[in-house]
Scaffold this motif. Structure first.
Motif, PDB file in Angstrom:
ATOM      1  N   ILE A  35      10.258  60.076  11.118  1.00  0.00           N
ATOM      2  CA  ILE A  35       9.804  59.324  11.473  1.00  0.00           C
ATOM      3  C   ILE A  35      11.145  57.940  11.743  1.00  0.00           C
ATOM      4  CG2 ILE A  35       8.180  56.838  11.179  1.00  0.00           C
ATOM      5  CD1 ILE A  35       5.875  59.138  10.411  1.00  0.00           C
ATOM      6  N   ALA A  36      11.176  58.116  10.259  1.00  0.00           N
ATOM      7  CA  ALA A  36      12.494  56.827  10.107  1.00  0.00           C
ATOM      8  C   ALA A  36      13.988  57.574  11.510  1.00  0.00           C
ATOM      9  CB  ALA A  36      13.509  57.264   9.156  1.00  0.00           C
ATOM     10  N   VAL A  37      14.297  58.439  12.246  1.00  0.00           N
ATOM     11  CA  VAL A  37      14.828  58.880  13.423  1.00  0.00           C
ATOM     12  C   VAL A  37      14.686  58.070  14.447  1.00  0.00           C
ATOM     13  CG1 VAL A  37      15.773  61.029  15.355  1.00  0.00           C
ATOM     14  CG2 VAL A  37      15.798  61.068  12.373  1.00  0.00           C
ATOM     15  N   MET A  38      13.121  57.947  15.080  1.00  0.00           N
ATOM     16  CA  MET A  38      12.961  57.734  15.692  1.00  0.00           C
ATOM     17  C   MET A  38      13.060  55.803  15.818  1.00  0.00           C
ATOM     18  SD  MET A  38       7.988  57.228  17.192  1.00  0.00           S
ATOM     19  CE  MET A  38       8.647  56.368  15.757  1.00  0.00           C
ATOM     20  N   PHE A  39      12.536  55.140  14.576  1.00  0.00           N
ATOM     21  CA  PHE A  39      12.729  53.670  14.809  1.00  0.00           C
ATOM     22  C   PHE A  39      14.366  53.404  14.048  1.00  0.00           C
ATOM     23  CE2 PHE A  39       8.559  54.278  12.474  1.00  0.00           C
ATOM     24  CZ  PHE A  39       7.668  53.096  13.504  1.00  0.00           C
ATOM     25  N   LYS A  40      15.131  54.268  14.234  1.00  0.00           N
ATOM     26  CA  LYS A  40      16.624  54.385  13.603  1.00  0.00           C
ATOM     27  C   LYS A  40      16.570  54.020  14.981  1.00  0.00           C
ATOM     28  CE  LYS A  40      20.971  55.296  12.194  1.00  0.00           C
ATOM     29  NZ  LYS A  40      21.461  56.005  10.627  1.00  0.00           N
ATOM     30  N   ALA A  41      16.399  54.986  16.062  1.00  0.00           N
ATOM     31  CA  ALA A  41      16.571  55.311  17.454  1.00  0.00           C
ATOM     32  C   ALA A  41      16.634  53.574  17.882  1.00  0.00           C
ATOM     33  CB  ALA A  41      16.323  56.017  18.454  1.00  0.00           C
ATOM     34  N   LEU A  42      15.334  53.199  18.336  1.00  0.00           N
ATOM     35  CA  LEU A  42      14.342  52.272  18.530  1.00  0.00           C
ATOM     36  C   LEU A  42      15.275  50.993  18.181  1.00  0.00           C
ATOM     37  CD1 LEU A  42      11.171  53.642  19.763  1.00  0.00           C
ATOM     38  CD2 LEU A  42      13.055  53.328  20.653  1.00  0.00           C
ATOM     39  N   SER A  43      15.667  50.996  16.813  1.00  0.00           N
ATOM     40  CA  SER A  43      16.136  49.909  16.355  1.00  0.00           C
ATOM     41  C   SER A  43      17.440  49.204  17.420  1.00  0.00           C
ATOM     42  CB  SER A  43      16.106  49.942  14.945  1.00  0.00           C
ATOM     43  OG  SER A  43      17.285  50.881  14.835  1.00  0.00           O
ATOM     44  N   ASP A  44      17.908  49.625  18.538  1.00  0.00           N
ATOM     45  CA  ASP A  44      18.811  49.171  18.707  1.00  0.00           C
ATOM     46  C   ASP A  44      18.094  48.544  19.957  1.00  0.00           C
ATOM     47  OD1 ASP A  44      21.319  49.354  21.087  1.00  0.00           O
ATOM     48  OD2 ASP A  44      22.776  49.185  19.335  1.00  0.00           O
ATOM     49  N   PRO A  45      18.572  47.310  20.185  1.00  0.00           N
ATOM     50  CA  PRO A  45      17.609  46.305  21.402  1.00  0.00           C
ATOM     51  C   PRO A  45      18.682  46.894  22.447  1.00  0.00           C
ATOM     52  CG  PRO A  45      19.077  44.885  20.044  1.00  0.00           C
ATOM     53  CD  PRO A  45      19.844  45.923  19.395  1.00  0.00           C
ATOM     54  N   VAL A  46      19.399  47.312  22.856  1.00  0.00           N
ATOM     55  CA  VAL A  46      19.348  47.920  24.342  1.00  0.00           C
ATOM     56  C   VAL A  46      18.866  49.606  24.088  1.00  0.00           C
ATOM     57  CG1 VAL A  46      21.692  49.361  25.608  1.00  0.00           C
ATOM     58  CG2 VAL A  46      22.804  47.271  24.511  1.00  0.00           C
ATOM     59  N   ARG A  47      18.907  50.275  23.050  1.00  0.00           N
ATOM     60  CA  ARG A  47      18.640  51.938  23.061  1.00  0.00           C
ATOM     61  C   ARG A  47      16.477  51.511  23.662  1.00  0.00           C
ATOM     62  NH1 ARG A  47      20.864  53.750  18.397  1.00  0.00           N
ATOM     63  NH2 ARG A  47      22.785  53.952  18.903  1.00  0.00           N
ATOM     64  N   LEU A  48      16.270  49.985  23.273  1.00  0.00           N
ATOM     65  CA  LEU A  48      14.626  49.795  22.669  1.00  0.00           C
ATOM     66  C   LEU A  48      14.132  49.219  24.434  1.00  0.00           C
ATOM     67  CD1 LEU A  48      12.437  49.311  21.757  1.00  0.00           C
ATOM     68  CD2 LEU A  48      12.925  46.963  21.756  1.00  0.00           C
ATOM     69  N   ARG A  49      15.398  48.556  24.712  1.00  0.00           N
ATOM     70  CA  ARG A  49      14.845  48.356  26.810  1.00  0.00           C
ATOM     71  C   ARG A  49      15.558  49.610  27.425  1.00  0.00           C
ATOM     72  NH1 ARG A  49      18.885  43.654  29.706  1.00  0.00           N
ATOM     73  NH2 ARG A  49      18.147  43.658  31.265  1.00  0.00           N
ATOM     74  N   LEU A  50      16.611  50.105  27.172  1.00  0.00           N
ATOM     75  CA  LEU A  50      16.340  51.753  27.999  1.00  0.00           C
ATOM     76  C   LEU A  50      15.110  52.088  28.398  1.00  0.00           C
ATOM     77  CD1 LEU A  50      19.614  52.606  27.345  1.00  0.00           C
ATOM     78  CD2 LEU A  50      19.128  52.466  29.650  1.00  0.00           C
ATOM     79  N   PHE A  51      14.813  52.671  26.553  1.00  0.00           N
ATOM     80  CA  PHE A  51      13.212  53.263  27.083  1.00  0.00           C
ATOM     81  C   PHE A  51      12.108  52.516  27.543  1.00  0.00           C
ATOM     82  CE2 PHE A  51       9.399  54.528  24.216  1.00  0.00           C
ATOM     83  CZ  PHE A  51       9.721  55.962  24.660  1.00  0.00           C
ATOM     84  N   SER A  52      12.468  51.492  27.101  1.00  0.00           N
ATOM     85  CA  SER A  52      11.521  50.389  27.964  1.00  0.00           C
ATOM     86  C   SER A  52      11.350  50.624  29.556  1.00  0.00           C
ATOM     87  CB  SER A  52      11.052  49.006  27.288  1.00  0.00           C
ATOM     88  OG  SER A  52      10.255  48.101  28.318  1.00  0.00           O
ATOM     89  N   LYS A  53      12.391  50.716  29.961  1.00  0.00           N
ATOM     90  CA  LYS A  53      12.879  50.285  31.280  1.00  0.00           C
ATOM     91  C   LYS A  53      12.186  51.926  31.671  1.00  0.00           C
ATOM     92  CE  LYS A  53      16.303  47.882  32.304  1.00  0.00           C
ATOM     93  NZ  LYS A  53      16.450  46.627  33.397  1.00  0.00           N
ATOM     94  N   ILE A  54      12.320  53.261  31.577  1.00  0.00           N
ATOM     95  CA  ILE A  54      12.351  54.214  31.373  1.00  0.00           C
ATOM     96  C   ILE A  54      10.374  54.364  31.547  1.00  0.00           C
ATOM     97  CG2 ILE A  54      11.944  56.714  31.037  1.00  0.00           C
ATOM     98  CD1 ILE A  54      15.034  55.981  30.295  1.00  0.00           C
ATOM     99  N   ALA A  55      10.106  54.141  30.439  1.00  0.00           N
ATOM    100  CA  ALA A  55       8.738  54.532  29.751  1.00  0.00           C
ATOM    101  C   ALA A  55       7.347  54.104  31.131  1.00  0.00           C
ATOM    102  CB  ALA A  55       8.430  53.814  28.766  1.00  0.00           C
ATOM    103  N   ALA A  56       8.518  52.005  31.969  1.00  0.00           N
ATOM    104  CA  ALA A  56       7.153  51.190  32.751  1.00  0.00           C
ATOM    105  C   ALA A  56       7.950  51.609  34.124  1.00  0.00           C
ATOM    106  CB  ALA A  56       8.211  50.171  32.610  1.00  0.00           C
ATOM    107  N   ARG A  57       8.251  52.912  34.300  1.00  0.00           N
ATOM    108  CA  ARG A  57       8.672  54.047  35.927  1.00  0.00           C
ATOM    109  C   ARG A  57       7.668  54.280  36.292  1.00  0.00           C
ATOM    110  NH1 ARG A  57      12.608  51.137  38.601  1.00  0.00           N
ATOM    111  NH2 ARG A  57      13.513  53.069  39.123  1.00  0.00           N
ATOM    112  N   PRO A  58       7.540  54.699  36.813  1.00  0.00           N
ATOM    113  CA  PRO A  58       5.720  55.546  37.965  1.00  0.00           C
ATOM    114  C   PRO A  58       6.099  57.105  37.119  1.00  0.00           C
ATOM    115  CG  PRO A  58       6.302  53.896  39.504  1.00  0.00           C
ATOM    116  CD  PRO A  58       7.455  53.428  38.159  1.00  0.00           C
TER     117      PRO A  58
END
Length: 119
Positions: A35-58
């Protein structure tokens, strides 16, 4: 970043990686590492934004050409996407000269379950 990764083999039939919601039972050392690996990856604002952009796509999938406008250079975008893949949050596929990214199966529901309120 740790060499541990969350992948589809870590997701169980209920759509969670490992365990009950965080407030329900104590995490094992192995589960806390995953779980820490996941949170660490998402803790960077650019990574979180990229993940969000992908998840929000159709369909939860996007070409890197459509998501690279996050205020950093293209090589930096590639670095951050690689970190999200290594954490098991994204999958990728090369199609001709572009790479397409999608949220790994079960990731969003597993994160929701992990962070859900216990009753």
């Amino acid at each position: 970043m740790s060499n541990l990764a969350l992948d589809s083999t870590n997701v169980n039939a209920t759509g969670s990686w490992c365990c009950q919601p965080l407030g329900k039972e104590e995490l094992s050392a192995a589960d806390s590492e995953k779980i820490a690996v996941m949170f660490k990856a998402l803790s960077d604002p650019v990574r979180l934004r990229l993940f969000s952009k992908i998840a929000a796509r159709p369909g939860g999938e996007a070409c890197v050409c459509d998501i690279q406008d996050v205020g950093v250079s293209q090589p930096t975008v590639s670095h951050h996407l690689r970190k999200l893949r290594e954490a098991g949050l994204l999958e990728s596929e090369r199609r001709a000269s572009w790479v397409y990214y999608r949220v790994a199966p079960g990731v969003l529901s597993a994160m929701a379950g992990l962070l859900s309120q216990t009753t």
